[in-house]
Every structure is written in structure tokens, then in C-alpha cells.
Scaffold this motif. Structure first.
Motif, PDB file in Angstrom:
ATOM      1  N   VAL A 240       0.858  -1.189   0.000  1.00  0.00           N
ATOM      2  CA  VAL A 240       0.000   0.000   0.000  1.00  0.00           C
ATOM      3  C   VAL A 240       0.898   1.243   0.000  1.00  0.00           C
ATOM      4  O   VAL A 240       2.115   1.144   0.168  1.00  0.00           O
ATOM      5  CB  VAL A 240      -0.942   0.021   1.224  1.00  0.00           C
ATOM      6  N   ARG A 241       0.277   2.419  -0.181  1.00  0.00           N
ATOM      7  CA  ARG A 241       1.036   3.668  -0.072  1.00  0.00           C
ATOM      8  C   ARG A 241       1.341   3.963   1.396  1.00  0.00           C
ATOM      9  O   ARG A 241       0.509   3.708   2.281  1.00  0.00           O
ATOM     10  CB  ARG A 241       0.234   4.838  -0.661  1.00  0.00           C
TER      11      ARG A 241
ATOM     12  N   GLY B 157       1.377   5.860   4.633  1.00  0.00           N
ATOM     13  CA  GLY B 157       0.416   6.815   5.154  1.00  0.00           C
ATOM     14  C   GLY B 157      -1.019   6.493   4.808  1.00  0.00           C
ATOM     15  O   GLY B 157      -1.930   7.259   5.156  1.00  0.00           O
ATOM     16  N   SER B 158      -1.264   5.359   4.149  1.00  0.00           N
ATOM     17  CA  SER B 158      -2.633   5.006   3.762  1.00  0.00           C
ATOM     18  C   SER B 158      -3.488   4.588   4.959  1.00  0.00           C
ATOM     19  O   SER B 158      -4.713   4.637   4.893  1.00  0.00           O
ATOM     20  CB  SER B 158      -2.614   3.867   2.749  1.00  0.00           C
ATOM     21  N   GLY B 159      -2.844   4.165   6.020  1.00  0.00           N
ATOM     22  CA  GLY B 159      -3.579   3.691   7.179  1.00  0.00           C
ATOM     23  C   GLY B 159      -3.968   2.223   7.095  1.00  0.00           C
ATOM     24  O   GLY B 159      -4.510   1.671   8.058  1.00  0.00           O
ATOM     25  N   ILE B 160      -3.701   1.580   5.964  1.00  0.00           N
ATOM     26  CA  ILE B 160      -4.025   0.156   5.807  1.00  0.00           C
ATOM     27  C   ILE B 160      -2.842  -0.655   6.313  1.00  0.00           C
ATOM     28  O   ILE B 160      -1.741  -0.595   5.768  1.00  0.00           O
ATOM     29  CB  ILE B 160      -4.309  -0.186   4.331  1.00  0.00           C
TER      30      ILE B 160
ATOM     31  N   GLY C  46       8.255   3.399  -3.245  1.00  0.00           N
ATOM     32  CA  GLY C  46       7.855   3.904  -1.939  1.00  0.00           C
ATOM     33  C   GLY C  46       6.648   3.207  -1.357  1.00  0.00           C
ATOM     34  O   GLY C  46       5.922   3.784  -0.534  1.00  0.00           O
ATOM     35  N   ALA C  47       6.415   1.950  -1.767  1.00  0.00           N
ATOM     36  CA  ALA C  47       5.283   1.183  -1.243  1.00  0.00           C
ATOM     37  C   ALA C  47       5.699   0.444   0.027  1.00  0.00           C
ATOM     38  O   ALA C  47       6.872   0.077   0.194  1.00  0.00           O
ATOM     39  CB  ALA C  47       4.796   0.190  -2.295  1.00  0.00           C
ATOM     40  N   VAL C  48       4.729   0.208   0.896  1.00  0.00           N
ATOM     41  CA  VAL C  48       5.024  -0.460   2.166  1.00  0.00           C
ATOM     42  C   VAL C  48       4.081  -1.648   2.347  1.00  0.00           C
ATOM     43  O   VAL C  48       2.967  -1.656   1.828  1.00  0.00           O
ATOM     44  CB  VAL C  48       4.874   0.518   3.356  1.00  0.00           C
TER      45      VAL C  48
ATOM     46  N   GLU D  81       1.301  -1.992 -11.829  1.00  0.00           N
ATOM     47  CA  GLU D  81       0.512  -1.967 -10.594  1.00  0.00           C
ATOM     48  C   GLU D  81       1.075  -0.959  -9.597  1.00  0.00           C
ATOM     49  O   GLU D  81       0.330  -0.200  -8.962  1.00  0.00           O
ATOM     50  CB  GLU D  81       0.472  -3.356  -9.942  1.00  0.00           C
ATOM     51  N   LEU D  82       2.410  -0.950  -9.458  1.00  0.00           N
ATOM     52  CA  LEU D  82       3.017  -0.037  -8.485  1.00  0.00           C
ATOM     53  C   LEU D  82       2.916   1.417  -8.931  1.00  0.00           C
ATOM     54  O   LEU D  82       2.783   2.317  -8.088  1.00  0.00           O
ATOM     55  CB  LEU D  82       4.472  -0.433  -8.242  1.00  0.00           C
ATOM     56  N   ALA D  83       2.946   1.655 -10.241  1.00  0.00           N
ATOM     57  CA  ALA D  83       2.720   3.023 -10.729  1.00  0.00           C
ATOM     58  C   ALA D  83       1.292   3.461 -10.434  1.00  0.00           C
ATOM     59  O   ALA D  83       1.047   4.621 -10.048  1.00  0.00           O
ATOM     60  CB  ALA D  83       2.995   3.087 -12.230  1.00  0.00           C
ATOM     61  N   ALA D  84       0.333   2.533 -10.596  1.00  0.00           N
ATOM     62  CA  ALA D  84      -1.060   2.851 -10.275  1.00  0.00           C
ATOM     63  C   ALA D  84      -1.226   3.137  -8.792  1.00  0.00           C
ATOM     64  O   ALA D  84      -1.990   4.026  -8.396  1.00  0.00           O
ATOM     65  CB  ALA D  84      -1.968   1.699 -10.702  1.00  0.00           C
ATOM     66  N   LEU D  85      -0.489   2.405  -7.962  1.00  0.00           N
ATOM     67  CA  LEU D  85      -0.535   2.647  -6.517  1.00  0.00           C
ATOM     68  C   LEU D  85       0.052   4.005  -6.190  1.00  0.00           C
ATOM     69  O   LEU D  85      -0.546   4.803  -5.445  1.00  0.00           O
ATOM     70  CB  LEU D  85       0.235   1.539  -5.792  1.00  0.00           C
ATOM     71  N   ARG D  86       1.191   4.293  -6.747  1.00  0.00           N
ATOM     72  CA  ARG D  86       1.862   5.583  -6.504  1.00  0.00           C
ATOM     73  C   ARG D  86       0.981   6.757  -6.930  1.00  0.00           C
ATOM     74  O   ARG D  86       0.919   7.789  -6.248  1.00  0.00           O
ATOM     75  CB  ARG D  86       3.176   5.617  -7.275  1.00  0.00           C
ATOM     76  N   ASP D  87       0.282   6.577  -8.054  1.00  0.00           N
ATOM     77  CA  ASP D  87      -0.526   7.658  -8.609  1.00  0.00           C
ATOM     78  C   ASP D  87      -1.918   7.755  -7.992  1.00  0.00           C
ATOM     79  O   ASP D  87      -2.715   8.622  -8.380  1.00  0.00           O
ATOM     80  CB  ASP D  87      -0.661   7.491 -10.126  1.00  0.00           C
ATOM     81  N   GLY D  88      -2.236   6.861  -7.056  1.00  0.00           N
ATOM     82  CA  GLY D  88      -3.523   6.929  -6.368  1.00  0.00           C
ATOM     83  C   GLY D  88      -4.681   6.304  -7.118  1.00  0.00           C
ATOM     84  O   GLY D  88      -5.841   6.498  -6.740  1.00  0.00           O
ATOM     85  N   ARG D  89      -4.393   5.519  -8.163  1.00  0.00           N
ATOM     86  CA  ARG D  89      -5.475   4.873  -8.919  1.00  0.00           C
ATOM     87  C   ARG D  89      -5.930   3.574  -8.281  1.00  0.00           C
ATOM     88  O   ARG D  89      -7.019   3.075  -8.558  1.00  0.00           O
ATOM     89  CB  ARG D  89      -5.014   4.620 -10.359  1.00  0.00           C
ATOM     90  N   VAL D  90      -5.097   2.976  -7.435  1.00  0.00           N
ATOM     91  CA  VAL D  90      -5.468   1.800  -6.660  1.00  0.00           C
ATOM     92  C   VAL D  90      -4.952   1.990  -5.241  1.00  0.00           C
ATOM     93  O   VAL D  90      -4.117   2.862  -4.979  1.00  0.00           O
ATOM     94  CB  VAL D  90      -4.899   0.499  -7.269  1.00  0.00           C
TER      95      VAL D  90
END
Length: 344
Positions: free
Chosen positions: A106-107, A109-112, A201-203, A174-183
Motif C-alpha cells: 500500500v502507499r 500513510g494510507s492507514g491500511i 515507496g510502497a510499504v 501496478e506499483l505506478a497505479a498505486l503511486r498515482d492513487g489509482r489503486v
């Protein structure tokens, strides 16, 4: 090991035996690195070659279709089941179970931070322009396993399509979509994923390897099959037994060589030391032995049901009927008769 006499009246031995493996921990990769596969069949005048090193006109897409009859394959179960479901006459002769750090990212700071917190999240489901989209199958299986571990249903989340570019880097779309807030969450696994997560920068939110129930970790590589074509098995069972015996020898050797296995994994996966160390358990070098235990066959049958339900298989595959324990049993007998071959 000494050559085992062929059954009288059988066709001549092939000039070349081929092997293929995924860029993951495999006894095949260990044996190839040590030179033991070539060494085993040299006296027979049989060349042993890696499909990965063959020219395109020879290799074609045999890693997925297994249409090459003199081919041994140790790799993901999605293509192996797919080939069998399409009518290719392969046989399952071994299964391994190797943890490869399957993770939901997840990103920051997402809280997940747990499976339960995925409720309502957008989960990335990639689509690749290939004959059998095992990347998509892996993501779906990984997400479903995590949801089931938290007693969540597929309707509790939003599966979000992500189109991957041909020949793009692993997990990049997938990771670009995560970074860009699309997923909101991405499934990844393996050594390159450890490095990719750092770049984007995914965690980690959920570590599937930590889930107590193995059924939640069933995926493309868990369990991982070793398959051979029925024609080679019918015509030259002694060659198949000898090949498998070399794999058992490699697995035995690897159990006492963690540093060497890490080096080989770096070459196999293309990852650096950090990626290898982060993806594979400290005792993973002891887990390369194949078997056909009821537990592993049942877990593969679970995967088959999942893949068929989600449209990845042309027809059903009876996993237990697909399995042939004879080559593994014969290989063990060969090693028992020649314990000296275990000495590097």
C-alpha cells in the motif's frame, strides 16, 4: 549416476533434453548451476540445454505450452495447469513449496495495515497481453487469499483493472497505479518485488507468508510443479528418473549451502542481495525437495478450482490423476543405490 538401460524396443534416446524453470528457487536451477545435469547425460551422448538459452525459433513459447516433448519444466502452476487443461500430454512428477514473500503493498500513510482494513479498498488486477496471464492469476489469487484470511468477500473490495505494457518491468504497472492513487493495494511476490517496492515507496500491509493457514497462500508458486511430457515418460522412463535424481541431489546439496544458494538465486532472479534476502526465508535453501504428498496435491487442486472458476483454464484438470509418483520413486531408488553421487 550410471546410465540405466532403456527398455528393449523403445525409440532411440533424444539427442537433447531440455529444461526450463522460472526465475525463482528451484532444484533445476541449482543443478544447472552446478553442471550436474550436463554431467549426468554426457556419457549417453545426450546434450542437456536450458530453454532460456535457446534461440527463439527453438524456444517458441514452450515454457508455457510444454509442447516440446523432451522438456522438463519446474515453474509456476498457472502455465502448467493451463497447458494440461488445453490437452497437452504432460505429467506432474513433483511439487515444491517455497515461501517467496507474498505481500500486499500500500502507499505509505494510507492507514491500511491489516487484511481487515482492505474493506472498501481498490485492489490492482493487472492485465498482460500474453497467452496465459499468470500475472493476473497471481494477483487475483493473492487478493482472494488475504480477503479470506480476514473473512472478507470479493464484494467487500473493488477489483481495479491495470493495463501492463508488453515487456514492462515486473509489477511496474501496478506499483505506478498505486503511486498515482489509482489503486489502494497491490499484490507482489519474490525478490524483484522487494526492490520494486522500495523504488515506488510502497510499504507492506499484509505479509501472506505470516498467515497461519497455507490455503491462504496458495498461488502460482505455492505449490510449484515439476512436469514432463507423457511421450518422454512413456518412451524413456529411465531418463526421467535420472533427471529427477539429479534434482534430488541438488536439493540435498542446497540444504547445506545457504550462501551458495543465495548466490545462485541472485543469478536466477536477477535481484541483488537485498532482494534475495528480503524475499526468501532464512531456511529456504532446505525446502527445494519435491514430493507428491497428499497435502501438496490437495493445495494444487485448490489452485486448479480457483483458476477454472476465474476463466484461466480451458477445461478441468484432475490434479490427483495428473500426478505420476513413479519417476520420483525411481529417482529415490537410484540415489539410494549410489549414495556417493551426493558428494559434490
Amino acid at each position: 549416476m550410471s546410465p540405466v538401460p532403456a527398455v528393449p524396443g523403445t525409440p532411440p534416446s533424444p539427442d537433447t533434453l531440455w529444461f526450463t524453470r522460472c526465475p525463482v528457487p528451484t532444484a533445476t536451477g541449482i543443478a544447472a548451476d552446478r553442471g550436474w545435469l550436463a554431467e549426468e547425460f554426457a556419457a549417453d551422448g545426450i546434450t542437456v540445454r536450458s530453454l532460456q538459452d535457446a534461440p527463439p525459433e527453438v524456444a517458441a513459447d514452450h515454457h508455457y505450452t510444454h509442447a516440446l516433448t523432451a522438456l522438463f519444466r519446474e515453474g509456476g502452476n498457472v502455465p502448467a495447469l493451463w497447458a494440461r487443461s488445453r490437452g497437452e500430454r504432460t505429467r506432474l512428477i513433483g511439487l515444491t513449496w517455497i515461501e517467496e514473500r507474498q505481500t500486499i503493498l500500500v502507499r505509505e500513510g494510507s492507514g491500511i495495515r491489516s487484511a481487515e482494513q482492505l474493506r472498501g479498498a481498490r485492489l490492482a488486477v493487472p492485465r498482460h497481453p500474453i497467452g496465459i496471464d499468470f500475472w493476473r492469476a497471481m494477483a487475483l489469487a493473492g487478493h482472494h487469499g488475504v480477503l479470506e484470511s480476514a473473512q472478507l468477500a470479493p464484494d467487500d473490495v473493488e477489483f481495479t483493472e491495470v493495463t501492463a505494457e508488453p515487456d514492462g518491468a515486473q509489477w511496474a504497472a501496478e506499483l505506478a497505479a498505486l503511486r498515482d492513487g489509482r489503486v489502494d493495494a497491490v499484490y507482489v511476490k519474490g525478490a524483484l518485488a522487494v526492490e520494486a517496492a522500495r523504488r515506488y515507496g510502497a510499504v507492506p500491509a499484509v505479509e501472506l507468508d505470516a498467515l497461519a493457514d497455507r490455503r491462504h497462500r496458495v498461488n502460482n508458486g505455492t505449490p510449484r510443479p515439476i512436469t514432463v511430457h507423457q511421450q518422454l515418460l512413456d518412451e524413456h522412463p529411465e531418463l526421467v528418473a535420472r533427471f529427477v535424481a539429479v534434482l534430488l541431489r541438488a536439493a540435498d546439496w542446497a540444504a547445506g549451502q545457504p550462501a551458495e544458494v543465495a548466490r545462485i538465486l541472485g543469478a536466477e532472479t536477477g535481484a541483488g542481495p537485498e532482494g534475495v534476502a528480503g524475499a526468501y526465508a532464512a531456511d529456504g535453501h532446505r525446502a527445494l525437495h519435491p514430493d507428491l504428498s497428499t497435502e501438496r496435491l490437495d493445495l494444487l487442486a485448490q489452485q486448479e478450482r480457483f483458476l477454472h472458476a476465474h476463466g484461466f483454464l480451458a477445461d478441468r484438470v484432475d490434479v490427483h490423476a495428473w500426478a505420476d509418483p513413479a519417476p520420483l520413486a525411481a529417482a529415490r531408488e537410484l540415489l539410494a543405490a549410489r549414495p556417493d553421487v551426493l558428494t559434490p
